[in-house]
Design a protein around this motif. Sequence first.
Motif, PDB file in Angstrom:
ATOM      1  N   ILE A  52     -14.001   4.863 -10.214  1.00  0.00           N
ATOM      2  CA  ILE A  52     -14.149   5.397  -8.853  1.00  0.00           C
ATOM      3  C   ILE A  52     -12.908   5.053  -8.041  1.00  0.00           C
ATOM      4  O   ILE A  52     -12.355   3.972  -8.172  1.00  0.00           O
ATOM      5  N   GLY A  53     -12.503   5.975  -7.182  1.00  0.00           N
ATOM      6  CA  GLY A  53     -11.324   5.765  -6.336  1.00  0.00           C
ATOM      7  C   GLY A  53     -10.517   7.047  -6.287  1.00  0.00           C
ATOM      8  O   GLY A  53     -10.922   8.058  -6.877  1.00  0.00           O
ATOM      9  N   THR A  55      -7.694   7.545  -7.708  1.00  0.00           N
ATOM     10  CA  THR A  55      -7.268   7.768  -9.096  1.00  0.00           C
ATOM     11  C   THR A  55      -8.446   8.256  -9.926  1.00  0.00           C
ATOM     12  O   THR A  55      -8.299   9.152 -10.769  1.00  0.00           O
ATOM     13  N   HIS A  71     -17.524   2.237 -10.536  1.00  0.00           N
ATOM     14  CA  HIS A  71     -16.319   1.504 -10.156  1.00  0.00           C
ATOM     15  C   HIS A  71     -16.146   0.248 -11.015  1.00  0.00           C
ATOM     16  O   HIS A  71     -17.032  -0.602 -11.063  1.00  0.00           O
ATOM     17  N   GLY A  95      -7.536   3.121 -11.100  1.00  0.00           N
ATOM     18  CA  GLY A  95      -6.681   2.511 -10.096  1.00  0.00           C
ATOM     19  C   GLY A  95      -6.592   1.008 -10.352  1.00  0.00           C
ATOM     20  O   GLY A  95      -7.279   0.470 -11.227  1.00  0.00           O
TER      21      GLY A  95
END
Length: 273
Positions: A52-53, A55, A71, A95
């Motif tokens: 998650i993010g 990226t 995440h 990320g």
Amino acid sequence: MTHATGTTYLKPGVLPHMWCAGCGIGTMLGAMLRAFEELRLGRSDTVVVTGIGCTGKLDDYLVTNALHTTHGRALAYATGIKAFRPALKVVVVMGDGDGVTIGGNHFIHAARRNIDLTAIVLNNLNYGMTGGQASATSPSASITSTTAYGNPEREFDICALAEAAGANHVARTTTWHGWELQQTIREALTRTGFSLVEVMSPCPTQYGRRNDMQETAAMLLDLRDRAVPVERYRALAPAERGRCFPVGTLVDRREPGFVERYAQVQARAAQGH
Ligand SMILES: Cc1ncc(C[n+]2csc(CCOP(=O)(O)OP(=O)(O)O)c2C)c(N)n1
């Protein structure tokens, strides 16, 4: 001679992408897809796993198999996929928050297992998506939304972490170095065992503006100036290294990966001894 464009793997109608002006994630995505094309990876034989993010949103743009996970847990899902279906090419894109902050434990153990994955960590020095909080790679003394008077912590060196944990292949490059980025990802995709590519990348919206680099160009020039080819970097005295970091192939081991070792265990189990 035709040059790889990467469009073979791009979902139709998805552009323009969601990332901020000056962000390096699109540059990294383009390089990764061109590397896929050069290696003629089959869409259905390839799985891109993300967390998650900003990226982690990257899988939205792909026509390969893709799995958008939770995440910090992308490597855990990817480990399951690779162990169960070793013939698949499994690429994990994270990320720095995802990969080595909340996901630090999974990262260490994926490298220790030497599981045959290509892990790409886009290091933009902070949690971009959620407002620029400090991550485990935010430099000491840097200003982030959670360290307004300077970061009191020390940062991880992601490549050194992967090396110490046992990864077969470790490389670092930046989004300034477009051609090297493509070739570095391509090389990593051909390796057995755990293969890490750390991609240093600008986050002008969250990190740059708080650290005297309002303009994207300033962030890219900073990466250009600090990236030193690894042979040259190693020849420098520690005092001469300053804010520079080594780029290129940092670790090149040929130890058996998890897939090979696991197949041996499965064969022994099938024979009952
Ligand atoms: C378990 C959990 N904790 C926190 C979050 C909130 N969250 C979403 S994205 C993110 C930060 C992502 O940062 P990074 O992995 O560095 O990626 P970037 O956005 O910079 O590309 C956080 C903290 C979440 N979704 N799940």
